[in-house]
Structure formats: C-alpha cells, structure tokens
Design an enzyme around this catalytic site. Sequence first.
Site, PDB file in Angstrom:
ATOM      1  N   ASP A   1      -0.481 -22.041 -19.993  1.00 17.61           N
ATOM      2  CA  ASP A   1      -1.840 -21.454 -21.212  1.00 17.61           C
ATOM      3  C   ASP A   1      -0.988 -20.155 -21.733  1.00 17.61           C
ATOM      4  OD1 ASP A   1      -2.389 -21.181 -18.601  1.00 17.61           O
ATOM      5  OD2 ASP A   1      -4.798 -20.650 -19.345  1.00 17.61           O
ATOM      6  N   GLU A   2      -0.318 -19.634 -20.984  1.00 14.20           N
ATOM      7  CA  GLU A   2       0.564 -18.381 -21.090  1.00 14.20           C
ATOM      8  C   GLU A   2       2.089 -17.997 -21.289  1.00 14.20           C
ATOM      9  OE1 GLU A   2      -0.546 -14.498 -17.631  1.00 14.20           O
ATOM     10  OE2 GLU A   2      -0.066 -16.995 -16.868  1.00 14.20           O
TER      11      GLU A   2
END
Lengths: 407, 365
Positions: free
Chosen positions: A94-95
């Site tokens: 998620d990054e």
Amino acid sequence: MDAFYAAIEQRDRPELRGKPVIIGGENPRQVVATASYEARKYGVRSAMPGVRARQLCPQGIFVAPRMAVYVAVGQQVREVFHRFTDLVEPLSLDEAFLDVTGSAALFGDGPTIAQCIKREVFSATQLTVSVGVATSKFLAKVASDLRKPDGLVIVPPGTELKFLAGLCVGRMFGVGPILKAQLLRAGLQTIGDVQQQSRIALCTAFGRDLGERLFVLANGLDDRPVVTNRAQKSIGAELTFSRDLTTREAARAVLRQLADQVGRRLRKQGMRSKVVRLKLRLPDFTTFARQQAIAATHVDQVLFGAACELLDATWRGHPGIRLLGLTAGNLVAAGGSEGVQRCLFDAPVASGKSERLLRAMDAIRDRHGEHAVRHGSERSGTTPFGPAIDSSEPQLLGWRKFPLGDR
Amino acid sequence: MKILCDRTQLQEAFAIVSSVVPSKTTKPILQNVLLTANENGITLFATDLEMAVKVQLEAVKVTKEGKVLLPARECAALLRELSDPTVTLDSTDMRCRIESGGGSFVLLGENPADFPEEAKIKPGRGMKMPAGRLLQMIKETAFAAAREETRYAINGVMMDFGGSCLRMVATDGRRLSISYYNLDGGKGEFKALVPVRALATLARAIPDSSKEELTISVGDKQIEFAFGKAHLLSQQLESRFPDYEGVVPKAADTTVEINRSMLESSLRKAAILCSDDLRMVRFEVQESALRLTAESNSRGRADVSMDITKKGAGGSINFNPDYILEALRVCNLDSVRLDMSDDSMPAKFTLGESFTYIVMPISGT
C-alpha cells in the site's frame, strides 16, 4: 494508504466504523498487522504482540486478516498510480514512490497530480491516501507520514532544509529506538540539530558509514532514483509457533516445510539461491541470524541440508524455539546455459532424476494444493501443528465400500 | 625468576607460541604466554583451550627458576622492537622486568597458577616422519578444507594412517585433496580429524624441507605433534568425515598431460573474464590442444589454447578456476595429469607423485 488493512475492514463492515479495529494479533503470540486510528489512540501499533495490544486497548475489535482482499485492493490502488506515470516503485502493498517529473506536461505539477491521485484512489476504493510531494524519495516519504490520515504535504523545491529542520531525528529512516537514543544523548533532538554538524563530526561520532548516512539524510541529499522493477534480493518464509519447539526433530520438520516452500518459490520464479539464512528466535526473544554460502541451487533438499547445519551450529542447549525462518538470498537467474557447481557427496540430489521429481511435485501441488504431496519422512512423528498426517485429511477409502459388480 | 637469553631465539619462539593466543576470548588469562624457567632452560606455553603450543629453549642462562605470565601481544611487540642481541627477564610478584640495551620495561602479568595446565595424552597410537614431508602434505591439503564456519564436519584435515601409509585428506564438498606418505614398516593405525588452524600453526613452526624427525601421537580426543623443541597439542574434531575413497574416480575416458606453468598462466588469464555470478572456465580437450574459454556478459570473453598430449575421447568440462589455481600453486611438477569422463562427474588431477586432487565440475541442469 492510511491504516490500510483496518480501513478496508471498516469499509466492508460498517459496524466497525469509528471503533478501534485491530488486524491480526487475535492469538496472544501473533503480532498486530495494522490498527485503525481509533485503536492507535490507545497506543496500539503495528508489529506489537497481540497480548500487549489487548492490554492497551481491551475494547479493541480483533479481526483476522484477509490478505487476498488486501492484495486485490492494493492492485487497484497501484493501477491508479500507473495512470499518472510509469515510474512507480512499490515499497509494500500500500505504499509506493512515483516519479512524476515527466508527467507535468500531461497532468500538471506535483501538487496537482497528488490531488488527482487522492481523488481517484478514493473513488476507486473509498479509501483515503496520504501523499507527500518533494524533490527526493526520503523527503516525500517523510512528508507523506506527517499529516496522516488523508494528508497532503508539499515540500516546495528550495525549502527542503527548513522543512527537515523542525522534525525529530526519529523521522529519518534507519533511525530506530536505539540510534535515536544515541542521537539524543549526543544532544541531537531535531534533524536541524544534525544539520548543524559537519560531515566529519558525524562520521567521528557515529562511524563512517552511519555518519555519512545521517549527514546525507539530514541535509536532504538523497538522490536515489525511483526504480520500477527492483530485482528481488531474497525469498524467505518464517513461522512463529503457538507453543515453543523443544526438540531438534520438531525444528527439522519445520525447516523441511520452510525449505519446500522457499524452494518452490525459487523454482516458480526461475531463480537459484547462493546463500541460505536461518533465523531463530528463542522464547526470550533473543534472535539469531546465521547464513551459509552454497552452490547456486533451487533444490529443497539442499536448502534443507544447509538450514539443518545452521540449526545445529546455532541452537545449542537453548531451551526452546519460538520462531524459525529460512531465507534464500543472493539470488541469480537460473539461465539455461548457466551451470551449477556440482558437489562431491550429495550427488543424488544433483542428478536429473531429483530435478524431475521436484518438477513433478510442483505440478501436483499446483493442481491439487500445497498438501497434496509430502515427504515420506513427514509421516513419522509429529509436526508442531499436530500429527504429521492427520486423519481429518481426505482418505482414499470411501469408494471401496461400493465394490464393483456387487450384484 | 631471572633469565638471560638470546633475543632472536626468544622472539622466534614467542612468535610461534603466541599464534595460538586468541584475540577475542571470554577468559582474558588466555591472552598470556606462560614462561617457565628451570635447570633445563625455559619453556613457553600458550593455549586457547582447543590447542596448545609449547616451545623449549636451552641456550638460556637461568639465574633464578620460576614461572611468569607474559601478556602475549605486548611482549611479542616488544621483542620485535628491541635490537640488542640479548635480553634479560626478571620477575617478581606477577610483574616482569625486561631489559635489553638501554631500555627497561615492566609488563604486568597475572598469576601463573591460574593458567590452564598442559594436557598430557596417553601415548599409544602414532607414527614418526620427516617434518618437511608433513609440511608439504599440509600445504597440499589444508587449502581445500571448508572455510565456512558452519560446515564444521569438514573444517579440518583428515589424517588417516593404516597399512604403513599416511593419507591426509581435505574437502569442502566441491573439491577434495589427498596427499600420501608411505612409511617403511610403519605399524598401527589411527584416524584423526585435525582442525586446519592447528595445522597452519604447526606449518609456521617447521622450516621448509626440514629433515628433522616429527612425532605424531594420537589420543582419544587429542593429537600431538612433537618436533625439535616444539610441541603442538590439538583437540580432534569430533564430526564424521565423508567417505572420501568413494569419490575418487577409478577410470577415465580422457587423460591429458599438461605443462603446469602453462596451465597456471593460461587459467589465470581466462579467469579474469569469468562472470561474477558463476566463476567458470571451460576446458575443451581437442586433438592436441587444450582450449580454455571464459565469458562474462558484462566484461567480455577469453580464449586461450595450449599444447597437450591426449589419450582417449576428448570432450569438455567446466571448472571454477579458483579451485584449480589454488591446487597448482602448491604443485611442484613440470607436467600435471587430468583424468576426466563426463562433464558432470568428478575429474582427477595428479599434481605430484603422492598428491591427488578431485574437482567437481560445473554443469547444466
């Protein structure tokens, strides 16, 4: 993404909204994967043992992670990123770092693109994302963490030093609790304090490599490019046990499973490993990591053999084992023309026969699942998860009850 | 204790003994050397509890008998720096005064009574041989032993004595080195796995081609080498050594005679252009030539040929050049022999009358 796993659960289960949600950690020995912002108020953090999270936040709602869902949502988010640039460097599910230098003519400057990304991610997933816009990866990361959740922090070019100066030294990556304490003892509380130090002074105080890194980070001199397909450096697997292992046999049984998993992933990705690393954690959390160089291999048995040698060299008279991990490092592509260094004493493993056996086992597992085929050695004794082959598994007995030609 | 002795002799003896002294240890007392003076001269003794070395010196004038513990590092450095031909050591109460030329130095030691005692092994099995020959055998084998700490099973050299032949064998699992020594009418037998470090220490104490007799005594758990005035006692490694006789190829499809220095220099050239991921040189046996090729995707290609005499079918095989170069370095022959069969089977190099070297090739899957 903001509290990614927890946010997804709150999105999918309205009854969780506004409540302290803790993903993972439902078993006292499991660790917390993510905590919602409501739970973070109580001090619950990622990687905290479940026991501790329960002490801090007794009213927390513990939810078992649904990795498949998170992976799918992560994919959706990444698709949004790719609408704006092809230079996307994922850091985790998620990054990611995005280099949008070349996209300005199409979509506008950094801050504009950041706004668009936030909007489009929300419309695609109903989740919020925090964005940092800056001239280097380090600054962008720091900026994105600064106003979570749903933050947008812009560090205009030329203001980097001023932006960093006010921040705590712990914001620099690589500065964990121990180094932070060292820095504080040296009277360096903010990144600005570090900026006041000369390169030489930092190197003298913290050693050449670390001093150099502190100097570079504090002065915003990070010039690493955004790399889209970072070569995978290692493949590993680890297990924490619900009860500590106490025998060598049990530990070997686990290593056998880990070696199978790691070997299978090596073969899937067409890689060979030249280093085997063993991670071993004792009940008191003392952790050992030892490694050994091996001839490039993707054979389970070779990984297992090296892991056992490492186990014998590491686990000497300690009471129990809490965690075992096996990592294959120093990966090289298993190119067709490239060879493997043959070994004198384990010739059977290196033969074409065992290679074919592994391929066959892989094919069976691809089709019928991970437990469809096992080693004969697993039949005897028990694994830490119960009997090696338990009776709950389907047994090929049923059809015999209906002998053909009964009448 | 008070002695007067030749500085160079003392320095040399001290250097041999202090090579055993551990640089890091949980027992700081082991970082000392025990000096004992009696009517026969002096002895220096050091140990790290896995091995121990003792050296005797006779050309010493002992004025007062006694014992003293000398800090190894400081004392060795001091003896190196002093220039006078003689040196006087005078100790009282755990401190030792060293005088030589115009200098006077005091070293603070520890209580000699706290130092580990010399272990004795029960004499029983053993043999005698010229020290220089053992030195040669150590050189021919020790390099092939496994260096990775965890492969402790083969982190030593096997000394296998029987049938009036001593075989020393070392392997890291990819290559294996065997050196033989035949005795006239030796008797008894033993097998001992000796740590490489002990043999390296021993090798430092033996002058090249020394004819002096060396005695090997083997106990249950230790092995002792006695040579001139020096004694080295080492623990044997307890692990099982692999069955080395089984991997020595008995027959070969191709036999090649190669000039050693040509092979060494050609291989060194080819090795420059090996790839980093997989160090590999291809040996291609042609009608009357051996062709060595290496290739690196990022750096280039090497292609070297040399004359050979060949018997048999010919063919090609890939080796890690480092394995071969390390062995050639300790080979004294003008011409070496290579026996090979299949590109995935062990190849045998004959590098001396009693020095055989087995290397596993690199081959495709």
